[in-house]
Write a protein that holds these residues in place. Structure first.
Motif, PDB file in Angstrom:
ATOM      1  N   THR A   1       0.826  -1.207   0.000  1.00 22.40           N
ATOM      2  CA  THR A   1       0.000   0.000   0.000  1.00 22.40           C
ATOM      3  C   THR A   1       0.860   1.257   0.000  1.00 22.40           C
ATOM      4  N   LEU A   2       2.006   1.192   0.680  1.00 22.98           N
ATOM      5  CA  LEU A   2       2.873   2.355   0.792  1.00 22.98           C
ATOM      6  C   LEU A   2       3.362   2.818  -0.578  1.00 22.98           C
ATOM      7  N   LEU A   3       3.542   1.852  -1.508  1.00 22.88           N
ATOM      8  CA  LEU A   3       4.076   2.175  -2.835  1.00 22.88           C
ATOM      9  C   LEU A   3       3.019   2.086  -3.916  1.00 22.88           C
ATOM     10  N   ALA A   4       1.757   2.180  -3.528  1.00 20.46           N
ATOM     11  CA  ALA A   4       0.664   2.091  -4.512  1.00 20.46           C
ATOM     12  C   ALA A   4       0.808   3.200  -5.547  1.00 20.46           C
ATOM     13  N   SER A   5       0.520   2.856  -6.832  1.00 23.99           N
ATOM     14  CA  SER A   5       0.720   3.824  -7.913  1.00 23.99           C
ATOM     15  C   SER A   5      -0.261   4.983  -7.875  1.00 23.99           C
ATOM     16  N   SER A   6      -1.493   4.726  -7.458  1.00 27.39           N
ATOM     17  CA  SER A   6      -2.497   5.804  -7.430  1.00 27.39           C
ATOM     18  C   SER A   6      -3.333   5.716  -6.158  1.00 27.39           C
ATOM     19  N   PRO A   7      -2.747   6.030  -5.009  1.00 26.62           N
ATOM     20  CA  PRO A   7      -3.495   5.946  -3.758  1.00 26.62           C
ATOM     21  C   PRO A   7      -4.546   7.054  -3.684  1.00 26.62           C
ATOM     22  N   ASP A   8      -5.653   6.771  -2.984  1.00 21.36           N
ATOM     23  CA  ASP A   8      -6.682   7.793  -2.816  1.00 21.36           C
ATOM     24  C   ASP A   8      -6.218   8.801  -1.768  1.00 21.36           C
ATOM     25  N   ILE A   9      -6.956   9.923  -1.669  1.00 14.99           N
ATOM     26  CA  ILE A   9      -6.553  11.024  -0.792  1.00 14.99           C
ATOM     27  C   ILE A   9      -6.494  10.582   0.666  1.00 14.99           C
ATOM     28  N   LEU A  10      -7.515   9.829   1.118  1.00 17.71           N
ATOM     29  CA  LEU A  10      -7.572   9.411   2.519  1.00 17.71           C
ATOM     30  C   LEU A  10      -6.385   8.532   2.880  1.00 17.71           C
TER      31      LEU A  10
ATOM     32  N   VAL B   1      -3.217  10.701   3.080  1.00 21.84           N
ATOM     33  CA  VAL B   1      -3.144  11.477   4.311  1.00 21.84           C
ATOM     34  C   VAL B   1      -2.753  10.584   5.485  1.00 21.84           C
ATOM     35  N   LEU B   2      -3.376   9.406   5.563  1.00 22.28           N
ATOM     36  CA  LEU B   2      -3.101   8.504   6.671  1.00 22.28           C
ATOM     37  C   LEU B   2      -1.661   8.009   6.639  1.00 22.28           C
ATOM     38  N   ILE B   3      -1.185   7.648   5.468  1.00 19.01           N
ATOM     39  CA  ILE B   3       0.193   7.168   5.339  1.00 19.01           C
ATOM     40  C   ILE B   3       1.180   8.296   5.651  1.00 19.01           C
ATOM     41  N   GLY B   4       0.865   9.495   5.176  1.00 19.91           N
ATOM     42  CA  GLY B   4       1.725  10.635   5.460  1.00 19.91           C
ATOM     43  C   GLY B   4       1.819  10.917   6.951  1.00 19.91           C
TER      44      GLY B   4
END
Length: 553
Positions: free
Chosen positions: A488-497, A500-503
């Motif tokens: 998930t950390l390197l997903a090509s097109s992560p959604d905004i939520l 934000v959570l990963i950040g």
């Protein structure tokens, strides 16, 4: 001399009629040459008819007002100090007795009443501040509504609800990290350290109280440490407080030849059987203008009382409590003691001084607290129903507008070196912090009004933040491992939520671990433990053990 702690629960040198460093306790006061001696039977009769309002005078000043008429101003004194107090109160001297006889009679007639009062004092006078009842009805309703709202939100949109909760927790984690970062800016040393010490004749009477329970192994070390205190014996009032059922410690203490300024108190069996109840019991008999609290295994710096007395004398009356620094005398015993030492160094050499300098609420350590006795009594003393009575008292002092400081003097104690003991100790501490937070959040608006905005926020970070981080640290780590393992950390097109959570998670990971380890390293420097640098690498594992204690709590 034979110590009579088993036979006379209230014991002084005078009860054994032996030579003493404190002569007025054992001999007829020179100021009482024209009055007669009062024996125990007569004292019992005098106390039996004494109005309740006069009991505090007997306990504090050690003279007994005589009620032989509506305009009576007579009293029975015990020593020069009680004579001076009686004269200052406008009383005439009508008799004298030995302090040991007075204490024996006080125990026989008042000890049960004092023990009940010690257990219930705070709840009786300030029930809103007592942990005797954990949750109020509004808190229960608020908790139910919050849970209902959260589960409803999860039912509507599970992913959004859990993400919002996770982001909220991250913000709280960052707030805790910010407080640790601020502590790194704390300068070395304290202003109080430069305050000149007082001459012996200017020193106030100092009461030192130690609550003991099953402490046979360390009681001799404690007595030696208290004997070594650099303070005039005639101005020391040392009280060793034992529980009635602790026969082993009582027998061991009875074999020790104690100086005249030591007093052994045995607390009658009244529930709850807690350290704060024992301290409240001893406080009712305290003679000092200042009071210090130590634990059984403590070895305070010899001049700690002088440093504290000088700091109080130089400070404004609003400064009512001083916390000495705590450290361990066995930091290198094993991995656990090294981690514990790092934690204490960061807390007592950095965090608490920073909070004190900025006049923030200070969660007191459980030992080496120094108080102005009058204010301690005024705020209700310790809560006998709170297992971290120290943190609770520190926050209560702040709510009443009093200030707490830190002195540059150290008390050394023994770090828990056995994991099972350490875990139960940590669980008890975190349980007490939960109790304290719930008690003081019974009326959030009142707490905000009494502390002010910034101090309210810092109190929430120090209490709620530390509890939540302890509980959720392993959850956070588990989520981080899952994010990395699942890609998930390197997903090509992560959604905004998700972004934000990963950040937030990355910032929390870097700031939380980074500032905590930096504070630990700075603490090692302040404490002179530079040989323990490699132990910093074990701090994340230690925090997981703290989390285990939190869940056990």
């Amino acid at each position: 001399m034979t110590n009579t702690a088993l036979d006379a629960p209230l014991r002084t040198e005078s009860s054994a009629n032996a030579p003493s460093d404190n002569k007025p306790q054992t001999a007829r006061p020179e100021t009482a040459h024209a009055v007669s001696y009062v024996d125990r039977r007569q004292l019992t009769d005098a106390l039996a008819v004494l109005p309740k309002r006069e009991i505090a005078t007997v306990l504090r000043d050690r003279y007994v007002p005589v009620t032989d008429g509506p305009a009576s101003r007579g009293c029975i004194i015990t020593d020069r100090a009680s004579f001076a107090a009686a004269i200052a109160a406008g009383r005439r001297i009508s008799g004298w007795t030995r302090q040991g006889d007075l204490l024996h009679v006080v125990h026989k007639t008042l000890s049960q009443r004092l023990a009940v009062a010690a257990a219930n004092r705070l709840h009786a006078v300030m029930p809103a501040f007592s942990a005797r009842h954990q949750l109020t009805f509004p808190q229960i309703i608020a908790g139910i509504l919050m849970l209902f709202g959260f589960f409803t939100a999860m039912w509507i949109d599970l992913r959004t609800a859990t993400s919002v909760l996770a982001i909220s927790c991250c913000i709280l984690f960052l707030a805790v990290a910010a407080v640790r970062a601020a502590s790194l800016l704390q300068s070395s040393g304290d202003d109080e350290a430069a305050v000149p010490k007082l001459a012996d004749e200017d020193l106030p009477v100092y009461t030192v109280m130690v609550a003991l329970f099953r402490e046979v192994e360390v009681v001799e070390q404690l007595v030696n440490a208290l004997r070594a205190l650099d303070y005039p014996a005639e101005k020391l009032d040392i009280k060793l407080v034992l529980e009635q059922e602790d026969i082993a410690t009582r027998r061991h203490l009875a074999a020790i030849d104690l100086p005249g300024h030591f007093e052994v108190l045995v607390v009658p069996h009244v529930k709850p059987q807690t350290k704060p109840k024992a301290l409240n019991y001893a406080l009712s008999l305290a003679r000092g203008e200042l009071v210090a609290i130590y634990d059984a295994e403590d070895i305070p710096d010899r001049d700690q009382l002088r440093i504290a007395a000088a700091a109080f004398a130089a400070a404004p009356p609003s400064l009512v409590c001083l916390q000495a620094r705590l450290a361990f005398y066995n930091p290198q015993e094993n991995w656990l003691t090294r981690q514990f030492s790092i934690e204490y160094a960061a807390l007592f050499d950095l965090l608490l001084p920073m909070l004190a300098d900025n006049k923030m609420p200070l969660p007191l350590g459980g030992t080496s607290n120094h108080f102005r006795t009058s204010v301690l009594r005024k705020v209700g003393a310790w809560d006998a129903h709170n297992v971290t009575e120290d943190a609770d008292l520190g926050l209560r002092l702040a709510r009443f507008g009093w200030q707490v400081g830190v002195i540059d003097s150290t008390t050394h104690e023994e770090a828990n070196c056995r994991f099972d003991n350490w875990l139960h100790q940590r669980a008890r501490w975190l349980k007490g912090w939960m109790q304290t937070w719930l008690v003081h959040m019974r009326s959030p608006r009142r707490l905000w009004r009494e502390l002010g905005a910034w101090r309210f926020i810092v109190a929430q970070i120090m209490m709620l933040g530390m509890i939540v981080t302890a509980l959720l640290h392993p959850v956070f780590l588990g989520y981080a491992v899952w994010v990395i393992a699942s890609g998930t950390l390197l997903a090509s097109s992560p959604d905004i939520l998700s972004s934000v959570l990963i950040g937030f998670g990355i910032v929390v990971l870097i700031a939380g671990y980074g500032f905590a380890i930096a504070a630990g390293a700075r603490g090692l420097v302040e404490r002179g433990l530079g040989g323990m640098w490699l132990s910093l690498a074990g701090m994340p594992v230690y925090w997981l053990l703290v989390s285990l204690g939190g869940w056990l709590a």
